[in-house]
Design a protein around this motif. Structure first.
Motif, PDB file in Angstrom:
ATOM      1  N   GLY A 127       0.786  -1.232   0.000  1.00 10.49           N
ATOM      2  CA  GLY A 127       0.000   0.000   0.000  1.00 10.49           C
ATOM      3  C   GLY A 127       0.811   1.272   0.000  1.00 10.49           C
ATOM      4  O   GLY A 127       0.379   2.289  -0.562  1.00 10.49           O
ATOM      5  N   LEU A 128       2.012   1.247   0.622  1.00  9.27           N
ATOM      6  CA  LEU A 128       2.815   2.463   0.731  1.00  9.27           C
ATOM      7  C   LEU A 128       4.206   2.322   0.129  1.00  9.27           C
ATOM      8  O   LEU A 128       4.863   3.333  -0.132  1.00  9.27           O
ATOM      9  N   GLY A 129       4.667   1.089  -0.082  1.00  6.41           N
ATOM     10  CA  GLY A 129       6.031   0.891  -0.560  1.00  6.41           C
ATOM     11  C   GLY A 129       6.137   0.561  -2.031  1.00  6.41           C
ATOM     12  O   GLY A 129       7.252   0.456  -2.554  1.00  6.41           O
ATOM     13  N   SER A 130       5.012   0.403  -2.716  1.00  8.49           N
ATOM     14  CA  SER A 130       5.041   0.048  -4.137  1.00  8.49           C
ATOM     15  C   SER A 130       4.380   1.140  -4.963  1.00  8.49           C
ATOM     16  O   SER A 130       3.806   2.095  -4.431  1.00  8.49           O
ATOM     17  N   MET A 131       4.411   0.973  -6.285  1.00  9.40           N
ATOM     18  CA  MET A 131       3.802   1.981  -7.155  1.00  9.40           C
ATOM     19  C   MET A 131       2.279   1.916  -7.119  1.00  9.40           C
ATOM     20  O   MET A 131       1.610   2.688  -7.820  1.00  9.40           O
ATOM     21  N   ALA A 132       1.730   1.033  -6.286  1.00 15.05           N
ATOM     22  CA  ALA A 132       0.279   1.045  -6.086  1.00 15.05           C
ATOM     23  C   ALA A 132      -0.168   2.386  -5.513  1.00 15.05           C
ATOM     24  O   ALA A 132      -1.269   2.864  -5.822  1.00 15.05           O
ATOM     25  N   SER A 182      11.341  -0.341 -15.482  1.00 14.66           N
ATOM     26  CA  SER A 182      11.571  -1.525 -14.647  1.00 14.66           C
ATOM     27  C   SER A 182      10.665  -1.525 -13.419  1.00 14.66           C
ATOM     28  O   SER A 182      10.624  -0.553 -12.655  1.00 14.66           O
ATOM     29  N   ILE A 183       9.965  -2.619 -13.216  1.00  8.70           N
ATOM     30  CA  ILE A 183       9.078  -2.712 -12.061  1.00  8.70           C
ATOM     31  C   ILE A 183       9.863  -2.672 -10.755  1.00  8.70           C
ATOM     32  O   ILE A 183       9.368  -2.192  -9.727  1.00  8.70           O
ATOM     33  N   PHE A 184      11.104  -3.132 -10.779  1.00  3.84           N
ATOM     34  CA  PHE A 184      11.925  -3.114  -9.565  1.00  3.84           C
ATOM     35  C   PHE A 184      12.457  -1.711  -9.271  1.00  3.84           C
ATOM     36  O   PHE A 184      12.743  -1.388  -8.120  1.00  3.84           O
ATOM     37  N   LEU A 185      12.564  -0.882 -10.295  1.00  2.00           N
ATOM     38  CA  LEU A 185      12.994   0.499 -10.088  1.00  2.00           C
ATOM     39  C   LEU A 185      11.842   1.350  -9.567  1.00  2.00           C
ATOM     40  O   LEU A 185      12.026   2.195  -8.689  1.00  2.00           O
ATOM     41  N   PHE A 186      10.643   1.113 -10.077  1.00  3.78           N
ATOM     42  CA  PHE A 186       9.487   1.897  -9.664  1.00  3.78           C
ATOM     43  C   PHE A 186       8.832   1.338  -8.396  1.00  3.78           C
ATOM     44  O   PHE A 186       8.069   2.040  -7.749  1.00  3.78           O
ATOM     45  N   SER A 187       9.131   0.087  -8.063  1.00  3.81           N
ATOM     46  CA  SER A 187       8.680  -0.519  -6.799  1.00  3.81           C
ATOM     47  C   SER A 187       9.856  -1.257  -6.179  1.00  3.81           C
ATOM     48  O   SER A 187       9.923  -2.489  -6.200  1.00  3.81           O
ATOM     49  N   PRO A 188      10.830  -0.535  -5.603  1.00  7.14           N
ATOM     50  CA  PRO A 188      12.040  -1.181  -5.077  1.00  7.14           C
ATOM     51  C   PRO A 188      11.760  -2.223  -4.006  1.00  7.14           C
ATOM     52  O   PRO A 188      12.562  -3.139  -3.806  1.00  7.14           O
ATOM     53  N   SER A 218      11.363   2.697   0.941  1.00  4.53           N
ATOM     54  CA  SER A 218      10.404   2.587  -0.160  1.00  4.53           C
ATOM     55  C   SER A 218       9.225   3.522   0.060  1.00  4.53           C
ATOM     56  O   SER A 218       8.723   4.151  -0.879  1.00  4.53           O
ATOM     57  N   PHE A 219       8.789   3.621   1.315  1.00  6.06           N
ATOM     58  CA  PHE A 219       7.695   4.535   1.645  1.00  6.06           C
ATOM     59  C   PHE A 219       8.083   5.979   1.331  1.00  6.06           C
ATOM     60  O   PHE A 219       7.301   6.733   0.737  1.00  6.06           O
ATOM     61  N   ILE A 220       9.294   6.370   1.699  1.00  6.95           N
ATOM     62  CA  ILE A 220       9.746   7.742   1.441  1.00  6.95           C
ATOM     63  C   ILE A 220       9.790   8.008  -0.065  1.00  6.95           C
ATOM     64  O   ILE A 220       9.348   9.064  -0.546  1.00  6.95           O
ATOM     65  N   PHE A 221      10.310   7.035  -0.817  1.00  4.63           N
ATOM     66  CA  PHE A 221      10.380   7.195  -2.271  1.00  4.63           C
ATOM     67  C   PHE A 221       8.986   7.362  -2.871  1.00  4.63           C
ATOM     68  O   PHE A 221       8.737   8.277  -3.668  1.00  4.63           O
TER      69      PHE A 221
END
Length: 735
Positions: A137-142, A277-283, A361-364
């Motif tokens: 919810g907070l750490g991914s590009m969702a 890259s999904i790993f770049l946008f959702s580390p 990830s949350f900060i990003f």
């Protein structure tokens, strides 16, 4: 994995609710209330037409065919949004657009809480499951996608529920679990047709379980497989049809070698490129890689299903526009996120440092979710028209990655929250009360969540009611303050938008036709209230136009001359001026408003017997002799020029006059509303126009009078000379 918790206890369900409310308050705190793509406007158009007309229509983006074409879209997502639109349409101080934009915050919060409940089946601790939900919810590009009106978040929730239903079936095969699989698979396809790639994967998983238990004969399994294959091919055919491809091309694609250079390019782009890259946008997904081995050991069949679904989706995307257009990150992989992130729970269970990765990830994602990422792409596409498939694939150009550019530009020039953004003049627009109010909601919900997770408060019904009430109040407060902070757009300021909608609300119009060529003037359409329905045309549109408005339905045309960019909507204006009955016109907030009604005039034609000294003569006319107030009186007037030539732009007036002097004015305008360029002698023309009879018009008998005015002076009629000609008595009755 350790720390098992009983399934679906009252405490766990309440924690799931608290998680959803907490995330929802976070999402409202970063709410923007704006669309960033024509796909979103297309989904909004379908939502509006479903709520207003009970059918799907793309009339609101008819202009896109001439500027940025949009193909057919799935019906599921607009159906979810329609109740929000319908509610907002009947409430003041709320934008209809803002209301439907709350759908993705709600769906994403529900997806995170569903992850929390689903992960109870994996024998991990409560804290790890909370971490899993927050990682999504907070750490991914969702999180950034909660600010969109795209259907991928809905598809992601459907995919997660689909696999949860399968997991129940795999644990204990039964008809109810199987029906859940079918239901959620159907919903997933309705949300996004590409979800058909999940059907063969689910069929294999279900078939394997039944075969292993020897519950179904091999022939029955083969029959089920053929049915699933047929459904998959049908769904794939629909996808290919959207792209303008034939069934033969579909078969060729299915049989072709997936390991082509184009395929590798797409997979590299989605998984490892600096652009998508999904790993770049959702580390945070890097933690999934670390937890994959433990997750495979604990859940081998589920792990296989997720890998198989990922593979089939990647294979399907190799022939599509895999980069997803001008969107943040790999948009088409977003539905996979809830499943790909499941192994993260295993990492939280064993590695404390993983929580630090979650915080980073949350900060990003917080930086992303408070910025206008579309401006970053706008700059990139100006320099590199095909950025995602050229420069965006080159790690030597990493400094031009959208991620790097957004982080380096974050600040007042790029803030993009409804209560904190930069205005057209470079000034900071700050609504302190909105920020404080939503911040308080975040604090309250996070506090309740922490107390529940730590078992410091027991589950109570009043607590569930209180959390639900907090979510409702937060939503209402967000919509109200977003309406107050309605964002300006160059040449479409807030006051202009509200002035336009006020004028339309005061008119009898039940349809609005917006003539503009700029996508980003759309927000004012969200302020329309009541039964008014909207269509949007390009100045290049050549018709037909008769299907835009039902016969006898008053409509208003809003001409955005500023955003026609010098292009005249000639075909539309010809139809409007010669085929409809215009009854008013004028300017409002710099925009031209013209009102008319279409459809045939049922009145019989009568002889005219009137002529004017400058040459025009009325041969015949058609008008109803009785009309009720609250309607448009249609006039068909047939004129012939009896001079060598007549002035085509002389103003014609048509009024209703009562014996006591009360006048109901008609539409004073040149013949054919100025469409007539010249009028040589002997030429006969037909002029159509209407007279709006307001609902409060006193009942009684009125006389229809018509005449011409030139240079502010009446043109006299012939024998006898008069300022006007009286045509017929018309009776007006109460509505």
């Amino acid at each position: 994995m350790s720390g098992s918790t009983p399934l679906n206890t009252a405490q766990e369900r309440l924690i799931a609710l608290a998680l959803a409310v907490f995330l929802f308050t976070i999402y409202t705190l970063t709410f923007t209330g704006l669309l960033r793509s024509v796909d979103e406007l297309a989904l909004f158009a379908m939502t509006e037409s479903l709520a207003q007309q009970g059918r799907y229509s793309l009339e609101l983006i008819r202009f896109a065919a001439y500027h940025n074409p949009v193909g057919p879209l799935e019906p599921g997502y607009p159906a979810l949004a329609a109740p929000l639109y319908w509610m907002a349409r009947h409430l003041p101080l709320i934008s209809n657009l803002h209301a439907v934009l709350l759908l993705n915050p709600l769906l994403t919060a529900l997806t995170a809480s569903t992850l929390y409940l689903f992960s109870q089946r994996f024998n991990v601790s409560r804290l790890s499951r909370v971490g899993l939900a927050l990682a999504f919810g907070l750490g991914s590009m969702a999180w950034p996608y909660t600010r969109s009106f795209l259907r991928e978040p809905a598809a992601g929730l459907a995919w997660l529920l689909m696999f949860w239903a399968w997991h129940e079936f795999d644990s204990r095969p039964n008809y109810l679990a199987f029906l859940k699989i079918v239901l959620f698979a159907g919903l997933a396809v309705l949300m996004k047709y590409s979800s058909v790639v999940a059907l063969p994967v689910l069929a294999i998983l279900v078939g394997w379980r039944l075969w292993r238990n020897q519950q179904v004969r091999p022939a029955a399994l083969a029959g089920m497989g053929l049915i699933v294959l047929a459904i998959t091919v049908l769904g794939a055919s629909m996808l290919f049809a959207e792209r303008g491809l034939s069934g033969v091309e579909l078969i060729q694609d299915l049989l072709s070698n997936p390991l082509t250079p184009e395929s590798w390019l797409a997979w590299y782009g989605l998984l490892a490129s600096p652009a998508k890259s999904i790993f770049l946008f959702s580390p945070v997904l890097c933690l999934s890689l670390l937890g994959a081995r433990a997750f495979w050991r604990a859940q081998p069949t589920l792990s296989f299903g997720i890998l198989a679904l990922t593979a089939t989706l990647l294979i399907a995307l190799r022939t599509a526009q895999w980069w997803g257009g001008v969107t943040w990150g790999p948009r088409f992989l977003l539905p996979l996120l809830p499943l790909l992130i499941l192994p993260v729970a295993a990492v939280f269970e064993r590695q404390r440092w993983a929580w630090g990765i979650l915080v980073l990830s949350f900060i990003f994602q917080a930086f992303v979710s408070t910025s206008n990422w579309s401006s970053i792409y706008g700059d990139l596409l100006t320099r590199y028209p095909n950025y995602d498939i050229t420069v965006g694939l080159d790690w030597a150009r990493w400094a031009e990655s959208p991620v790097v550019l957004l982080l380096s530009r974050w600040g007042r020039d790029n803030w993009d929250i409804f209560w904190l953004y930069t205005g057209d003049a470079g000034e900071v627009k700050l609504d302190v009360w909105a920020g404080l109010g939503l911040g308080l909601a975040v604090l309250i919900s996070s506090g309740v969540l922490a107390l529940l997770v730590l078992n410091w408060i027991a589950p109570k019904r009043w607590l569930a009611i209180g959390l639900s009430t907090l979510a409702a109040i937060t939503a209402a407060f967000t919509l109200w303050r977003a309406w107050v902070n309605f964002q300006d757009y160059p040449r479409m300021q807030t006051q202009q938008a509200r002035s336009l909608t006020a004028a339309i609300a005061a008119s009898p119009a039940r349809r609005v036709i917006n003539l503009a060529a700029d996508l980003y003037v759309y927000p004012w359409l969200g302020l329309l209230k009541g039964p008014v329905q909207a269509a949007w045309l390009s100045p290049f549109d050549t018709g037909p136009f008769t299907n835009l408005v039902p016969p006898q339905t008053p409509f208003t045309v809003v001409i955005d001359h500023t955003h026609l960019w010098g292009h005249s909507p000639a075909a539309f204006m010809r139809w409007l001026n010669t085929e409809t009955y215009r009854f008013s016109g004028g300017w409002r907030a710099g925009y031209e408003l013209l009102s008319a009604v279409s459809g045939p005039n049922p009145a019989a034609q009568q002889p005219g017997r009137a002529a004017w000294q400058t040459g025009p003569a009325l041969n015949a006319f058609a008008v109803a002799s009785h009309i009720s107030a609250g309607n448009v009186l249609k006039l068909d007037l047939e004129f012939t020029c009896q001079a060598t030539a007549c002035a085509p732009h002389t103003s014609l007036f048509t009024n209703l006059l009562r014996a006591d002097g009360l006048v109901i004015p008609g539409n004073d305008a040149a013949l054919q509303q100025g469409q007539l360029a010249e009028w040589p002698g002997g030429q006969t023309i037909l002029d159509r126009r209407g007279i709006w009879i307001p609902a409060d018009t006193p009942a009684g008998d009125y006389v229809l009078i018509i005449g011409f005015v030139q240079d502010g002076q009446y043109i006299p009629t012939h024998s006898p000379a008069s300022d006007y000609a009286e045509l017929i008595s018309i009776t007006i009755s109460a509505p």
